[in-house]
Design a protein around this motif. Structure first.
Motif, PDB file in Angstrom:
ATOM      1  N   ARG A   5      52.901  22.822  39.837  1.00 32.98           N
ATOM      2  CA  ARG A   5      52.680  23.892  38.855  1.00 32.98           C
ATOM      3  C   ARG A   5      51.200  23.995  38.498  1.00 32.98           C
ATOM      4  O   ARG A   5      50.675  25.086  38.291  1.00 32.98           O
ATOM      5  N   ARG A   6      50.525  22.868  38.466  1.00 31.73           N
ATOM      6  CA  ARG A   6      49.098  22.865  38.151  1.00 31.73           C
ATOM      7  C   ARG A   6      48.296  23.549  39.258  1.00 31.73           C
ATOM      8  O   ARG A   6      47.346  24.283  38.982  1.00 31.73           O
ATOM      9  N   VAL A   7      48.671  23.329  40.514  1.00 33.03           N
ATOM     10  CA  VAL A   7      48.002  23.999  41.638  1.00 33.03           C
ATOM     11  C   VAL A   7      48.125  25.511  41.486  1.00 33.03           C
ATOM     12  O   VAL A   7      47.137  26.249  41.613  1.00 33.03           O
ATOM     13  N   VAL A   8      49.314  26.005  41.207  1.00 31.77           N
ATOM     14  CA  VAL A   8      49.531  27.446  41.056  1.00 31.77           C
ATOM     15  C   VAL A   8      48.786  27.965  39.825  1.00 31.77           C
ATOM     16  O   VAL A   8      48.199  29.054  39.860  1.00 31.77           O
ATOM     17  N   ALA A   9      48.790  27.197  38.751  1.00 29.97           N
ATOM     18  CA  ALA A   9      48.074  27.611  37.537  1.00 29.97           C
ATOM     19  C   ALA A   9      46.582  27.778  37.808  1.00 29.97           C
ATOM     20  O   ALA A   9      45.949  28.703  37.286  1.00 29.97           O
ATOM     21  N   ILE A  10      46.023  26.911  38.618  1.00 30.46           N
ATOM     22  CA  ILE A  10      44.605  27.025  38.986  1.00 30.46           C
ATOM     23  C   ILE A  10      44.372  28.339  39.733  1.00 30.46           C
ATOM     24  O   ILE A  10      43.445  29.094  39.418  1.00 30.46           O
ATOM     25  N   ALA A  11      45.220  28.631  40.719  1.00 28.81           N
ATOM     26  CA  ALA A  11      45.069  29.872  41.487  1.00 28.81           C
ATOM     27  C   ALA A  11      45.234  31.095  40.581  1.00 28.81           C
ATOM     28  O   ALA A  11      44.465  32.064  40.697  1.00 28.81           O
ATOM     29  N   ARG A  12      46.178  31.058  39.664  1.00 32.15           N
ATOM     30  CA  ARG A  12      46.368  32.179  38.726  1.00 32.15           C
ATOM     31  C   ARG A  12      45.164  32.310  37.799  1.00 32.15           C
ATOM     32  O   ARG A  12      44.709  33.420  37.521  1.00 32.15           O
ATOM     33  N   ASP A  13      44.661  31.188  37.335  1.00 32.98           N
ATOM     34  CA  ASP A  13      43.502  31.187  36.439  1.00 32.98           C
ATOM     35  C   ASP A  13      42.290  31.829  37.107  1.00 32.98           C
ATOM     36  O   ASP A  13      41.496  32.515  36.466  1.00 32.98           O
TER      37      ASP A  13
END
Length: 169
Positions: free
Chosen positions: A27-35
């Motif tokens: 989830r953190r990986v995806v959050a970085i990409a979304r950010d």
């Protein structure tokens, strides 16, 4: 001419070798990409989450130490690198139809635009890229600065780990 701004510095974080940490890490990986507000549609983000889960799970299940995840933007694709302390070569398993595991690298091979592995002095790095399968010629030369195993947590995204992309040879 830069392909992207350097404000999208690589972000790295540690993942303890505990099964419960895998879902938090993906989830953190995806959050970085979304950010970063990258030009990736929802399908790419779902693939990013699935493949991050597979590669991080391999590191957690097959090593005894903390792994390090580094997320980079190449200007065209998201690149996820997972460093672990196991120097053994990564070999895709052959799974039978009734087996519940052993298909992770098959998924990575099928969904990633590219992927690979390489040794480092403390183990190995497994990486994959999500994004268009064909990279524009102008984006073909990408240089990466400092290695992921030295990445600091997201809260400290210092300039010493910038990803530089430039045109030409």
């Amino acid at each position: 001419m830069l392909l992207y701004t350097t404000e999208r510095s690589p972000r790295g974080f540690r993942v303890p070798a505990m099964a419960g940490e895998v879902s938090r890490a993906r989830r953190r990986v995806v959050a970085i990409a979304r950010d970063w507000q990258l030009p990736l549609d929802e399908e790419y983000l779902q693939d990013l989450e699935l493949l991050a889960s597979e590669v991080i799970t391999n590191a957690v299940e097959h090593t005894e130490g903390t792994s390090i995840v580094c997320v980079r933007w190449t200007g065209v694709r998201v690149r996820v690198e997972v460093s672990d302390g196991d120097p053994c070569e990564l070999i895709p398993a052959v799974s039978g139809p009734d087996e519940e595991s052993g298909r992770g690298l098959l998924l990575v091979t099928s969904l990633a635009a590219s992927w690979g592995t390489h040794p480092h002095r403390e183990g190995k790095v497994v990486w994959f890229e999500i994004g268009p399968a064909v990279v524009p010629v102008a984006a073909a030369k990408v240089e990466f600065s400092a290695g992921c195993r030295h990445a600091r947590d997201d809260a400290s995204s210092g300039g010493e780990q910038r990803v530089l992309a430039r045109l030409g040879a």
